[in-house]
Scaffold this motif. Sequence first.
Motif, PDB file in Angstrom:
ATOM      1  N   TYR A 108      -0.262   4.239   0.616  1.00  0.00           N
ATOM      2  CA  TYR A 108      -0.849   5.315   1.400  1.00  0.00           C
ATOM      3  C   TYR A 108      -0.781   5.089   2.905  1.00  0.00           C
ATOM      4  O   TYR A 108      -1.771   4.987   3.616  1.00  0.00           O
ATOM      5  CB  TYR A 108      -2.278   5.566   0.915  1.00  0.00           C
ATOM      6  N   LYS A 109       0.455   5.029   3.376  1.00  0.00           N
ATOM      7  CA  LYS A 109       0.767   4.960   4.799  1.00  0.00           C
ATOM      8  C   LYS A 109       2.116   5.651   5.005  1.00  0.00           C
ATOM      9  O   LYS A 109       2.837   5.895   4.045  1.00  0.00           O
ATOM     10  CB  LYS A 109       0.869   3.503   5.272  1.00  0.00           C
TER      11      LYS A 109
ATOM     12  N   ASP B  64       0.825  -1.212   0.000  1.00  0.00           N
ATOM     13  CA  ASP B  64       0.000   0.000   0.000  1.00  0.00           C
ATOM     14  C   ASP B  64       0.862   1.267   0.000  1.00  0.00           C
ATOM     15  O   ASP B  64       1.753   1.426   0.838  1.00  0.00           O
ATOM     16  CB  ASP B  64      -0.906  -0.010   1.234  1.00  0.00           C
TER      17      ASP B  64
END
Length: 351
Positions: free
Chosen positions: A315-316, A313
């Motif tokens: 989006y962290k 991911d």
Amino acid sequence: MIGLALEGGGVRGSYQAGVYMAILDAHIKIDGVCGTSIGAINGAMIASGKGKELPKLWQSLSMGEIFGFQKEFVEQINKKKISLNLIKLSLANFLKILKSRGIDVKGIKDVLAQNLNVDDLLNSKMDYGLCTVRFNDLKPLYIFKEDMEKEKIKDYILASAFLPIFREEKLIDEHYYLDGGFYDLGPVNMLLNKGYEKVYLVKVKGIGIHRPYDKNKVVVIESKRSLGKVLDLDPKRVEENIKMGYYDGIRYFKNYDGEKYVFKRKNENYYKFLNRKVNKKLYKRVSLFFNTSTFKETTIKALEYIMEHQKVDYYKIYSSRKMIKYINKNFKKKYFIYDYVRDLKLITGLL
């Protein structure tokens, strides 16, 4: 004073909504905003006090409806599969555009009518300006809100975003206008010439002309990944761009590390220590592969390479230490970049 300049680029402008959310989260005060095309539209929303609502506005829009395309055609396009029905619908929409002598701009006018309050824009303490091009003599027009007639402000914004594929329409002073990108895709100099000490330029890789500017006063924020097509009709593209813009923005404004991903900041000595046991030939091979010159660059590039290939991911906010442990635990692939990450030596107890 700190300014914000927003490039034109169609649906890619949704990225700017995410960047502006990062600006708000970082508590950065923007004194003025200028834009071209979709950047002029986004800029008007920001300058009128509706910047916080930009992501929701983008998410609520149906790009197909704005451009007057049939709902069935948009649905077929977004499936990203060629079919006989899609070909027929494409031909029907193409013929409709030809018959109308261009795409009707009613959809864009409706968005401005429903979402932009001109009084709020004029009463705002924030500077606002845009760039457009007069068609008959190709003369650029740089103009700030104080020089626009109130009843013509939305026409100026439309003029800045007026593409050649749109149906011809006289605007402002009975002249035809073209998208400002035909002269200046990101009008940074409007703000610099007004005395701004720093300007954040949000690039979205639109089609147009780039004008030179003082790089000592301009900070460029742009994605290292694709923002999709200029006229992408898929709502998933908008969602992705907003998130990408936010994380790219927060990386810069909060001084994090990374290029495609976001890592908590660590200095060069930290990464040098991680590399202390790495085989020198292996390190050289990896650094040549990524064309890097420091331990920090090499380590982060290697982590991002594996993360991207393993579809981690985006989006962290990651800890490089935790990511090294995660990669070594979960991915046993025999490849020199994976071998390099396995050779990095952590210190127990550090984040």
